[in-house]
Design a protein around this motif. Structure first.
Motif, PDB file in Angstrom:
ATOM      1  N   GLU A 194       0.845  -1.186   0.000  1.00  0.00           N
ATOM      2  CA  GLU A 194       0.000   0.000   0.000  1.00  0.00           C
ATOM      3  C   GLU A 194       0.884   1.240   0.000  1.00  0.00           C
ATOM      4  O   GLU A 194       2.084   1.166   0.265  1.00  0.00           O
ATOM      5  CB  GLU A 194      -0.892  -0.002   1.243  1.00  0.00           C
ATOM      6  N   LYS A 195       0.257   2.375  -0.232  1.00  0.00           N
ATOM      7  CA  LYS A 195       0.990   3.640  -0.266  1.00  0.00           C
ATOM      8  C   LYS A 195       1.760   3.869   1.033  1.00  0.00           C
ATOM      9  O   LYS A 195       2.880   4.371   1.018  1.00  0.00           O
ATOM     10  CB  LYS A 195       0.016   4.787  -0.540  1.00  0.00           C
TER      11      LYS A 195
ATOM     12  N   GLU B 238       4.379   4.968  -6.270  1.00  0.00           N
ATOM     13  CA  GLU B 238       2.957   5.311  -6.185  1.00  0.00           C
ATOM     14  C   GLU B 238       2.220   4.884  -7.450  1.00  0.00           C
ATOM     15  O   GLU B 238       1.134   4.327  -7.388  1.00  0.00           O
ATOM     16  CB  GLU B 238       2.766   6.813  -5.971  1.00  0.00           C
ATOM     17  N   GLU B 239       2.840   5.156  -8.599  1.00  0.00           N
ATOM     18  CA  GLU B 239       2.222   4.790  -9.875  1.00  0.00           C
ATOM     19  C   GLU B 239       2.134   3.274 -10.029  1.00  0.00           C
ATOM     20  O   GLU B 239       1.109   2.741 -10.479  1.00  0.00           O
ATOM     21  CB  GLU B 239       3.006   5.404 -11.026  1.00  0.00           C
TER      22      GLU B 239
ATOM     23  N   LEU C 106       1.975   1.042  -7.671  1.00  0.00           N
ATOM     24  CA  LEU C 106       0.990   0.504  -6.737  1.00  0.00           C
ATOM     25  C   LEU C 106      -0.436   0.631  -7.257  1.00  0.00           C
ATOM     26  O   LEU C 106      -1.317  -0.134  -6.854  1.00  0.00           O
ATOM     27  CB  LEU C 106       1.117   1.185  -5.375  1.00  0.00           C
ATOM     28  N   SER C 107      -0.668   1.569  -8.153  1.00  0.00           N
ATOM     29  CA  SER C 107      -2.018   1.738  -8.701  1.00  0.00           C
ATOM     30  C   SER C 107      -2.173   1.105 -10.086  1.00  0.00           C
ATOM     31  O   SER C 107      -3.245   1.173 -10.679  1.00  0.00           O
ATOM     32  CB  SER C 107      -2.370   3.231  -8.768  1.00  0.00           C
ATOM     33  N   ASP C 108      -1.137   0.460 -10.581  1.00  0.00           N
ATOM     34  CA  ASP C 108      -1.166  -0.183 -11.897  1.00  0.00           C
ATOM     35  C   ASP C 108      -1.615  -1.635 -11.730  1.00  0.00           C
ATOM     36  O   ASP C 108      -0.950  -2.426 -11.053  1.00  0.00           O
ATOM     37  CB  ASP C 108       0.234  -0.109 -12.518  1.00  0.00           C
ATOM     38  N   ASP C 109      -2.723  -1.988 -12.359  1.00  0.00           N
ATOM     39  CA  ASP C 109      -3.297  -3.325 -12.195  1.00  0.00           C
ATOM     40  C   ASP C 109      -2.434  -4.456 -12.750  1.00  0.00           C
ATOM     41  O   ASP C 109      -2.645  -5.619 -12.406  1.00  0.00           O
ATOM     42  CB  ASP C 109      -4.685  -3.390 -12.834  1.00  0.00           C
TER      43      ASP C 109
END
Length: 135
Positions: free
Chosen positions: A6-7, A45-46, A48-51
């Motif tokens: 997580e972030k 951050e990027e 972590l949000s990339d599926d």
């Protein structure tokens, strides 16, 4: 103990990335700079949000002891290869104060199970070692 990163884990991930960079530099200073890490905080951050990226940590009561960076690669529509999915393990790192406890093995086994869940044909992990550790 293994969960999706997580972030809030970025500081711990950065610390582990610094450890990886130091090991690489110490073994192959001809290839790896002394400063820097593979990813910046913003890049993390990027990711972590990339599926397509599967980033996990080994969490021991709020202490991140290891990380696993992996990415799902598909060969769909390749002119030569059959359509298949591969889980590529980009990086596994265990904190230097927690090595020798088989945590990397747990992380690897977790990645293999994840690949099965995702319907992958294979798992790819590239490994290299230094000559000083070959005896």
């Amino acid at each position: 103990m293994i969960r999706r990163a997580e972030k809030k884990d970025i500081p711990a991930l950065m610390d582990l990335l610094y450890q990886v960079a130091e090991v690489h530099h110490n073994i192959r200073a001809d290839l790896f700079k002394h400063e820097g890490t593979k990813y910046t905080e913003k890049e993390l951050e990027e990711l972590l949000s990339d599926d397509s990226h599967y980033i996990y940590v080994y969490d021991d009561n709020g202490n991140v002891l290891a990380h696993l960076f992996s990415v799902l690669i598909t060969d769909d529509g390749d002119t030569v290869l059959t359509d298949k999915k591969t889980l590529y393990i980009d990086d596994i790192c265990v904190d230097e104060n927690n090595r020798g406890k088989h945590i990397a093995s747990y992380m690897y086994d977790f990645a293999v199970d994840l690949a099965r869940e995702l319907g992958c044909y294979n798992v790819t992990l590239n490994v290299w070692r230094s000559e000083e550790h070959t005896s």
